[in-house]
Motif scaffolding. Structure first.
Motif, short mmCIF file in Angstrom:
data_model
loop_
_atom_site.label_atom_id
_atom_site.label_comp_id
_atom_site.label_asym_id
_atom_site.label_seq_id
_atom_site.Cartn_x
_atom_site.Cartn_y
_atom_site.Cartn_z
N ALA A 1 9.24 -7.98 3.50
CA ALA A 1 8.27 -8.40 4.52
C ALA A 1 8.80 -8.09 5.92
O ALA A 1 8.04 -7.67 6.81
N VAL A 2 10.10 -8.28 6.13
CA VAL A 2 10.70 -7.96 7.44
C VAL A 2 10.61 -6.46 7.72
O VAL A 2 10.25 -6.04 8.81
N SER B 1 3.68 -10.21 -1.26
CA SER B 1 3.51 -10.69 -2.64
C SER B 1 2.11 -10.35 -3.16
O SER B 1 1.94 -9.94 -4.30
N ASN B 2 1.12 -10.47 -2.29
CA ASN B 2 -0.25 -10.16 -2.68
C ASN B 2 -0.41 -8.66 -2.99
O ASN B 2 -1.10 -8.28 -3.94
N ALA C 1 7.07 -5.50 8.46
CA ALA C 1 6.45 -6.28 9.54
C ALA C 1 5.20 -7.00 9.04
O ALA C 1 4.16 -7.01 9.69
N LYS C 2 5.33 -7.59 7.85
CA LYS C 2 4.24 -8.37 7.26
C LYS C 2 4.79 -9.73 6.86
O LYS C 2 6.00 -9.96 6.82
N SER C 3 3.88 -10.63 6.53
CA SER C 3 4.32 -11.93 6.01
C SER C 3 4.73 -11.78 4.56
O SER C 3 4.28 -10.87 3.86
N GLN C 4 5.56 -12.74 4.08
CA GLN C 4 6.00 -12.69 2.68
C GLN C 4 4.82 -12.86 1.72
O GLN C 4 4.73 -12.13 0.73
N PRO C 5 3.86 -13.74 2.00
CA PRO C 5 2.70 -13.84 1.10
C PRO C 5 1.88 -12.56 1.06
O PRO C 5 1.33 -12.20 0.01
N ALA C 6 1.80 -11.85 2.18
CA ALA C 6 1.05 -10.60 2.20
C ALA C 6 1.70 -9.56 1.30
O ALA C 6 1.02 -8.84 0.56
N THR D 1 11.02 -11.34 0.68
CA THR D 1 11.24 -11.76 2.07
C THR D 1 11.80 -10.61 2.90
O THR D 1 11.33 -10.34 4.01
#
Length: 302
Positions: A22-23, A33-34, A26-31, A19
């Motif tokens: 991701a901040v 993780s992927n 500047a990406k989403s947490q799923p991105a 998390t």
């Protein structure tokens, strides 16, 4: 290996969570993780484990982190250099010249250049012309200035000819003359460059042709030294008009010398190769300033 995977991996290691990474990215947490999953698939090892809801770093991940950090550091520095080159913010220029140019001509050019290249660096070597030519053979600089001849494989950028003038103390009896000739200087103490210098040889010929005696007081290596001695009333001298500009401000007067004599030197590269952008700007700036100085102070014009 995709640098996006490495950047995500470094961010997770340094922030401690998907998390937080991701901040930072500047990406989403799923991105994020992927990206980590794809990196693990490529490496064939698990980099993180979840225990009791917390992300734990594996020993393999810590080993890989140091290499990933170094790799990304090199890449980021390379990107910065590329940005600097594009914006003309940085560059390195190595120069070598004889002391006269180094003292009286090149400093204002370098000052203006560095205003345009605020992160630029100039390395400036000051030596006699023979030493500059010797340093050119080992390619110790980007652009050099030395008296002719410049031998191959060096590449001459420009050959410069600067008119010479006679320099005298303001209270010297000959200062009232509009033009100085060897006949005026018959048996007058004279300060000249060393005996085998091309300008000294030209002065000797001029005196011989007019039947005047060249009374040598001092042989020197540099024009600046000759002018300093003239200020001490050791004798008179003949120097290039650019050097004369400084000493006119501090007590000497300049008079045209007949027959006309020119000081010749070259701006050259140690080996023929494309000039860098900062070097090209320097060459253009030198050409412009030197031409203006000679045109404005040439006693033989008009």
């Amino acid at each position: 290996m995709d640098t996006r995977h490495l950047e995500a991996f470094r961010a997770v290691i340094e922030t401690g969570s998907m998390t937080a990474a991701a901040v930072v990215l500047a990406k989403s947490q799923p991105a994020v993780s992927n990206l980590i999953t794809r990196l693990e698939d490529e490496l064939g090892v698990a980099l993180f484990e979840r225990k009791k809801g917390k992300l734990q770093v594996t020993p393999e991940a810590m080993l890989f982190y140091e290499e990933a950090r170094r790799t990304l550091g090199v890449l980021e520095r390379t990107r910065q250099v590329a940005r600097d080159l594009k914006s003309l913010r940085s560059g390195t220029l190595s120069l070598a010249s004889q002391p006269g140019l180094a003292t009286y001509v090149l400093p204002p050019i370098i000052a203006r250049l560095l205003k345009r290249w605020p992160d630029g660096t100039v390395r400036f070597i000051t030596r006699s012309s023979p030493t500059v030519r010797d340093l050119g053979r080992i390619e110790a600089f980007d652009i050099g200035f030395a008296e002719l001849p410049i031998e191959s494989p060096a590449s001459v950028i420009d050959t410069i000819e600067v008119p010479c003038v006679c320099m005298l103390p303001a209270d010297h009896p000959l200062a009232a003359e509009a033009v100085i000739t060897p006949r005026h200087l018959d048996d007058v103490p004279f300060i000249s460059l060393y005996a085998d210098h091309f300008l000294h040889e030209a002065i000797e010929r001029a005196f011989a042709e007019q039947g005047a005696r060249l009374r040598m007081a001092v042989h020197v290596e540099f024009f600046g030294t000759a002018c300093a001695l003239a200020m001490e009333n050791v004798g008179v001298t003949v120097v290039d008009v650019i050097t004369s500009l400084h000493f006119r401000k501090v007590g000497l007067v300049a008079r045209p010398f007949e027959p006309r004599l020119d000081y010749r030197y070259a701006m050259f590269q140690p080996a023929p190769r494309p000039l860098s952008r900062i070097a090209r700007e320097f060459v253009d700036a030198f050409r412009d300033q030197n031409a203006r100085l000679i045109r404005a102070n040439n006693p033989y014009l008009g």
